[in-house]
Write a protein that holds these residues in place. Structure first.
Motif, PDB file in Angstrom:
ATOM      1  N   SER A 196       0.616  -1.569   0.116  1.00 46.14           N
ATOM      2  CA  SER A 196      -0.119  -0.097   0.087  1.00 46.14           C
ATOM      3  C   SER A 196       0.970   1.225  -0.194  1.00 46.14           C
ATOM      4  CB  SER A 196      -1.155  -0.513   1.357  1.00 46.14           C
ATOM      5  OG  SER A 196      -0.007   0.283   2.217  1.00 46.14           O
ATOM      6  N   THR A 197      -0.039   2.127   0.064  1.00 45.06           N
ATOM      7  CA  THR A 197       1.010   3.504  -0.343  1.00 45.06           C
ATOM      8  C   THR A 197       1.134   4.299   1.425  1.00 45.06           C
ATOM      9  OG1 THR A 197      -1.219   5.122  -0.424  1.00 45.06           O
ATOM     10  CG2 THR A 197       0.169   4.417  -2.401  1.00 45.06           C
ATOM     11  N   GLY A 198       0.435   3.108   1.995  1.00 45.56           N
ATOM     12  CA  GLY A 198       0.956   3.973   3.775  1.00 45.56           C
ATOM     13  C   GLY A 198      -0.832   3.101   4.570  1.00 45.56           C
ATOM     14  N   VAL A 199      -0.594   1.806   4.763  1.00 44.96           N
ATOM     15  CA  VAL A 199      -1.623   1.612   6.092  1.00 44.96           C
ATOM     16  C   VAL A 199      -0.983   1.152   6.775  1.00 44.96           C
ATOM     17  CG1 VAL A 199      -3.489  -0.002   6.118  1.00 44.96           C
ATOM     18  CG2 VAL A 199      -2.577   1.195   4.153  1.00 44.96           C
ATOM     19  N   ALA A 236       3.418   0.341   5.062  1.00 45.08           N
ATOM     20  CA  ALA A 236       4.290   1.222   5.523  1.00 45.08           C
ATOM     21  C   ALA A 236       5.762   1.812   5.376  1.00 45.08           C
ATOM     22  CB  ALA A 236       3.584   1.726   6.373  1.00 45.08           C
ATOM     23  N   TRP A 288       9.986  -3.649  -3.244  1.00 43.32           N
ATOM     24  CA  TRP A 288       8.382  -3.068  -3.559  1.00 43.32           C
ATOM     25  C   TRP A 288       8.011  -2.005  -3.898  1.00 43.32           C
ATOM     26  CZ3 TRP A 288       7.528  -5.817   0.994  1.00 43.32           C
ATOM     27  CH2 TRP A 288       8.247  -6.503   1.362  1.00 43.32           C
ATOM     28  N   VAL A 289       6.225  -2.067  -3.984  1.00 46.87           N
ATOM     29  CA  VAL A 289       6.021  -0.780  -5.375  1.00 46.87           C
ATOM     30  C   VAL A 289       4.849  -0.851  -4.976  1.00 46.87           C
ATOM     31  CG1 VAL A 289       4.960  -1.271  -7.127  1.00 46.87           C
ATOM     32  CG2 VAL A 289       6.918  -3.049  -7.184  1.00 46.87           C
ATOM     33  N   PRO A 290       4.730   0.455  -4.318  1.00 52.50           N
ATOM     34  CA  PRO A 290       3.689   1.014  -3.273  1.00 52.50           C
ATOM     35  C   PRO A 290       2.489   1.339  -4.835  1.00 52.50           C
ATOM     36  CG  PRO A 290       5.142   2.507  -3.101  1.00 52.50           C
ATOM     37  CD  PRO A 290       6.216   1.360  -3.754  1.00 52.50           C
ATOM     38  N   LEU A 291       1.110   0.428  -4.117  1.00 53.84           N
ATOM     39  CA  LEU A 291       0.207   0.749  -5.146  1.00 53.84           C
ATOM     40  C   LEU A 291      -0.811   1.773  -4.220  1.00 53.84           C
ATOM     41  CD1 LEU A 291       0.519  -2.290  -6.600  1.00 53.84           C
ATOM     42  CD2 LEU A 291       0.868  -0.602  -7.746  1.00 53.84           C
ATOM     43  N   SER A 292      -1.678   1.894  -5.421  1.00 52.70           N
ATOM     44  CA  SER A 292      -2.951   3.187  -5.019  1.00 52.70           C
ATOM     45  C   SER A 292      -3.659   1.602  -4.639  1.00 52.70           C
ATOM     46  CB  SER A 292      -2.990   3.936  -5.015  1.00 52.70           C
ATOM     47  OG  SER A 292      -3.269   4.303  -6.915  1.00 52.70           O
TER      48      SER A 292
END
Lengths: 342, 343
Positions: B44-47, B52, B83-87
């Protein structure tokens, strides 16, 4: 003299006096709590316990100190931080030089064009002992500046070409270019980014991944070029025909006429509109977060939204990047003023 | 005069990029991963608690640890992860297009997602459910009393849909106020834009205690209106890779049941229990049929600990979230966590 002028404009008649007093009262009411929050009660050290103790009665600027690298440089490898810093410095430097420095005439657009082109290989690496860094790790301020700088640098030549093409006597070329401009202006930038990032990969064979940054940059360039071409076309249309006749009487070829007489004046005349587009693009780059490129606002989200301790101080971090955006926009506006005079 | 055709230029550029990029992956995901020496993990983009990046840019969380465990099992190193942060909108395209090998991004397992999106969910890493947060001054004690309320909710999630379903099922009118970003939705709620806020229950208690101006002015309603089994997913079409992800997750859960902890992985190799021996690769070789070596599970647990340790560190007692185990306790401890046996 100055004082007299001020008194006349601010307290000249009953209406002005009332308005001035009202604004003054609002400022007196709003400023002390703001000052109290932002400075007097604020904490500047990255100390989360002290910040929590404030219970939001004062600003916690420590969040900026704690997360500065992440917000400004995104996920770029920490031990290579000098490269994005230098890249951002290059582009900012070119803006500063264009806004305040000695850059005038031809050197000015050249510097604005070259800085993002130099920043690109610096960020990418893979030569001269620089480790290669995949574009997905680029982020923060350098990415925002790069998308703006490279976007404008790519869009301006295309925009000029399209503007001329639309005045061409070939109906097919004219029709195609008109269709392109209307299409690009008819969809929002978000849609263009979605097409570049979601739709295109589905057409590629599995496993073939065209780099997201390039896809997005091409989308931005084509999008911005459509707007720029219309600005320039407007400039071309308003250009006095007498000068072109005079140039041909003096023996200028059509190409020379455009190169030395028409285009320099047109670009100067439309500089305010170009700056408008540049400023809009600078702020629009924040849209690329939706396709997982983490420029300033995206990097801020990555840095804070998953951090249990620091997330409550989002506002302070937002104000920090708002200040950066404001500075960038002010610089771009100043460049256009100087370019217009040059 | 310049006659540059932008359409042709774009076509040429795209063609050039296409031909310049790497050739298509040869064969299976596992081979490709071994060749690259890296697993691409969509997060995620930060949960908080799930995935995170910390101030140093290190990824942490329950979803993150699942990817690390798989990297340890497959590549022998939990840090060999990209790591691939995804919306939330982008996550499914990323897994479908092959941008990531595994999607470990607090994603709810549902029929349509499993069947229609070309995914395989490998199991459940966290059983969540959706709840409501309301200001106490609303004088409401049950979600059923939220008539005509405006509810702040994040878009692109199952949360939004559940809210509509719940309102219809209960015959109450709820007006969703949709936000693209998590921060925007909670800020809107606390500034009074909506009468209620809804999201997964795992986040609600924390939002109340940390983000509310005055936590005591707010209340988490008792109703859980949906089932949200969150788990890692892989792309369809590679059963071997699917099996590896599925069984690594099972191994983490089984390790807790067997009492194999991060600290005791090595010392337990001498234990007499055949199940433990099998798990650690001392007895039977379980890795072979997965295409891995015999110590894959031992490495996974050694890298991130068993499920219980992962839970406590990221979302449980030792974390800021302090979530109770609840449904996520082992099946023999009052929960519904039930690993398929490793034998």
């Amino acid at each position: 003299m100055r004082l007299a002028h001020l008194r006349r404009t601010l307290f000249g008649d009953a209406l002005n006096t009332t308005l001035s007093l009202l604004i003054l009262a609002a400022a007196v009411l709003a400023l002390p709590p703001l000052l109290d929050w932002a400075v007097l009660k604020a904490r500047f050290a990255p100390d989360v316990v002290a910040c929590e103790a404030l219970e939001h009665a004062g600003a916690c600027w420590g969040v900026v100190a704690e997360k500065a690298r992440f917000i400004l440089l995104g996920r770029y490898p920490a031990d290579e931080a000098w490269r994005p810093l230098l890249a951002a410095g290059l582009i900012t430097g070119s803006w500063l030089a264009a806004a305040y420095g000695g850059l005038r005439g031809r050197a000015l657009p050249l510097a604005l064009l070259l800085a993002p082109l130099l920043a690109l290989p610096l960020l990418a690496g893979g030569f001269a002992g620089l480790g290669s860094v995949p574009t997905e790790l680029w982020g923060g301020l350098p990415l925002t500046l790069l998308l703006t700088g490279a976007g404008m640098a790519g869009a301006l030549p295309i925009g000029i070409a399209v503007a001329y093409g639309r005045r061409s006597s070939l109906p097919l070329l004219r029709g195609l270019l008109t269709a392109y401009v209307e299409l690009a202006r008819g969809i929002p930038l978000v849609a263009a980014l979605f097409i570049a990032s979601f739709l295109l990969p589905l057409f590629f064979p599995q496993g073939v991944a065209v780099d997201m940054l390039w896809r997005v940059l091409i989308a931005i360039v084509l999008f911005a070029a459509a707007y720029l071409s219309e600005i320039i076309r407007g400039g071309l249309q308003a250009f006095p025909a007498g000068q072109i006749d005079a140039a041909s009487a003096l023996g200028f070829s059509p190409w020379q006429t455009q190169r030395w007489i028409v285009l320099p004046q047109v670009l100067r005349n439309v500089a305010p509109s170009l700056a408008n587009s540049a400023i809009a693009l600078f702020k629009d780059t924040s849209l690329v977060t939706i396709v997982s490129l983490y420029e300033l606002t995206g990097a801020l989200g990555l840095a804070l939204s998953g951090d249990a301790q620091w997330r409550p101080f989002y506002l302070e971090a937002w104000l920090f990047i708002a200040a950066i955006y404001w500075l960038g926009c002010a610089l771009l506006a100043r460049i256009s003023r100087r370019f217009g005079q040059a | 005069m310049l006659r540059l055709h932008p359409g042709r230029l774009a076509g040429a550029l795209i063609l050039a990029l296409l031909t310049a990029s790497a050739p298509a992956l040869a064969g299976k995901t596992l081979d490709a991963i071994k060749a690259k020496g890296q697993i691409a993990c969509g997060v995620s983009t930060g949960v908080i608690g799930f995935s995170a990046a910390d101030s140093q840019g290190q990824w942490k969380g329950l979803d993150v640890d699942v990817c690390k465990a798989i990297a340890a099992a497959v590549l022998g190193d939990p840090n060999k992860v990209r790591w691939v942060p995804l919306s939330s909108q982008q996550r499914f395209t990323a897994i479908q297009s092959g941008e990531v090998d595994i999607l470990s991004r607090n994603t709810t397992w549902s029929l349509t997602r499993d069947a229609a999106l070309g995914l395989h969910f490998a199991g459940v890493s966290y059983y969540d459910g959706q709840g409501f947060l309301i200001p106490k001054k609303l004088k409401v004690t049950s979600a059923k009393q939220l008539k005509n309320a405006e509810v702040c909710v994040q878009s692109g999630t199952t949360t939004e849909k559940n809210l509509a379903d719940y309102a219809r099922a209960q015959g109450i009118k709820l007006k969703p106020v949709v936000f693209d970003k998590f921060e925007a939705s909670i800020k809107a709620f606390f500034s009074g834009r909506c009468q209620a806020y809804t999201t997964d229950a795992s986040a609600l208690a924390f939002i109340r205690s940390k983000e509310a101006p005055v936590p005591d002015d707010y209340l988490v309603l008792p109703e859980i209106i949906s089932k949200e089994p969150l788990g890692p997913a892989v792309r369809r079409g590679d059963d071997e890779w699917f099996a590896i992800v599925k069984w690594t997750l099972n191994a983490l859960i089984e390790a807790e049941e067997l009492g194999i902890t991060q600290a005791r992985v090595d010392s337990l190799k001498a234990a007499p229990d055949p199940a433990v021996q099998r798990f650690l690769g001392v007895g039977e070789d379980l890795g072979k049929s997965l295409g891995l070596d015999r110590e894959w599970a031992a490495r996974a647990v050694k890298a991130v600990g068993n499920y219980g340790e992962i839970f406590n560190r990221n979302v449980g007692a030792d974390s800021p979230l302090k979530l109770p185990r609840g449904l996520n306790a082992q099946w023999n401890k009052g929960g519904i966590l039930y690993a398929q046996p490793l034998r």
